[in-house]
Design an enzyme around this catalytic site. Sequence first.
Site, short mmCIF file in Angstrom:
data_model
loop_
_atom_site.label_atom_id
_atom_site.label_comp_id
_atom_site.label_asym_id
_atom_site.label_seq_id
_atom_site.Cartn_x
_atom_site.Cartn_y
_atom_site.Cartn_z
N CYS A 109 0.92 -1.38 -0.10
CA CYS A 109 -0.09 -0.20 -0.52
C CYS A 109 1.04 1.09 -0.01
O CYS A 109 1.62 1.25 0.79
CB CYS A 109 -0.90 -0.56 1.08
SG CYS A 109 -2.17 1.50 0.89
N CYS A 152 -0.31 4.32 2.26
CA CYS A 152 -0.27 3.76 3.50
C CYS A 152 1.10 4.30 3.97
O CYS A 152 1.49 4.79 5.14
CB CYS A 152 -0.91 2.81 3.66
SG CYS A 152 -2.03 1.85 3.16
N ASP A 153 2.55 3.71 3.53
CA ASP A 153 3.60 3.74 3.28
C ASP A 153 4.97 4.46 2.95
O ASP A 153 5.88 4.22 3.19
CB ASP A 153 4.35 2.09 3.82
CG ASP A 153 2.82 1.61 4.76
OD1 ASP A 153 2.75 2.03 5.50
OD2 ASP A 153 2.84 0.09 4.24
#
Length: 318
Positions: free
Chosen positions: A136, A139-140
């Site tokens: 992701c 997200c990261d």
Amino acid sequence: MSKDIFNTIIIGGGVAGYTAAIYTGRALLQPLMIMGNMFGGQLMTTTDVENFPGYPKGVSGPDLMKELHEQAEKFGTNFLSYDISSIDTSQHPYKVTTSYGCTMLANSIIISTGAKAIWLDAEGEYDLRSNGISTCATCDGAFFKNEELLVIGGGDSAMEEATFLTRFASKVTIIHRSDEYRASKIMLDRARKNEKIFWKPFTTVSKWLTDSSGKLISALTIDTRFGIEEEIPCGGAFIAIGHRPASGFLNDQIEVDKDGYIIHKENTMTSVQGIFACGDVVDRRYKQAITAAGQGCQAAMDCEKWLESKGIELVVQD
Ligand code: NDP
């Protein structure tokens, strides 16, 4: 009739589930949506959605989910943030059990559990999950400022992740096992025009290499045509090779195909009467937010008609 029984329980809180909630809510079924621990499904990990009708300027995935949540709430949906561990279809009303052991009864169920990212499972990958290797970028990605990153895959997800990651990374290399890309032309072209993106076709990753502290430092790759090995340095890697339907909790009570996608038997009804399915847990072909929404609507309408056709008295919750 006992108020412990819900007219409809919707399992899964992605676009399909929310649309089913809006429709069943407007039909006064007072649905209970069990969203899972991660609110919003796959769109929460998507940056801009540019092809959802009605948003000419695009909309961020999380913003779209927030608006769907508000809309479903407005029409009387109740929400629970639990994962479902099992359902029991051996008697009606059906029993739904959460991972915390809490059980609920439902006269009808709409399954919209979506799909989960597939990992590559190359050697050394497991220990690096969420610690150097991710599925992701949204997200990261911000954890990898000025790093050289790898993205594995050749579909729209890979193009989107790679393009997004160029905001942070010094260089992003897309590794793909052939030179034929499934990605749509517009997303492929956008990635091709990005000067920070480099291409490594005909390549697979066989092993992830770390330094003595366990930090990812490179990928050992193999040329799929000639078998030549190469070590490519990287500070992080993102796997974008597709998704697997989240249907394991059904434990063979509802018919699925060989890959776990739920099979529709009559319109959106599954092999069990009164249990409907919609979105990516069914759809191996289109997998779009708008098709998931459309199918959520169909499942809700089929569900409402089924309850009516069986003469099941509606439960009115306080
Ligand atoms: P896809 O199934 O489209 O693509 C998966 C890619 O991963 C393919 O290139 C495939 O290669 C490769 N792959 C699969 N398994 C392996 C493996 N074991 N090792 C190496 N490579 C592998 O998945 P996506 O997640 O990209 O997209 C799914 C759907 O979601 C699509 O319909 C897409 O259009 C949509 N989507 C839309 C977005 C948007 O509009 N913003 C964003 C992201 C996705 P091969 O081709 O060789 O099989």
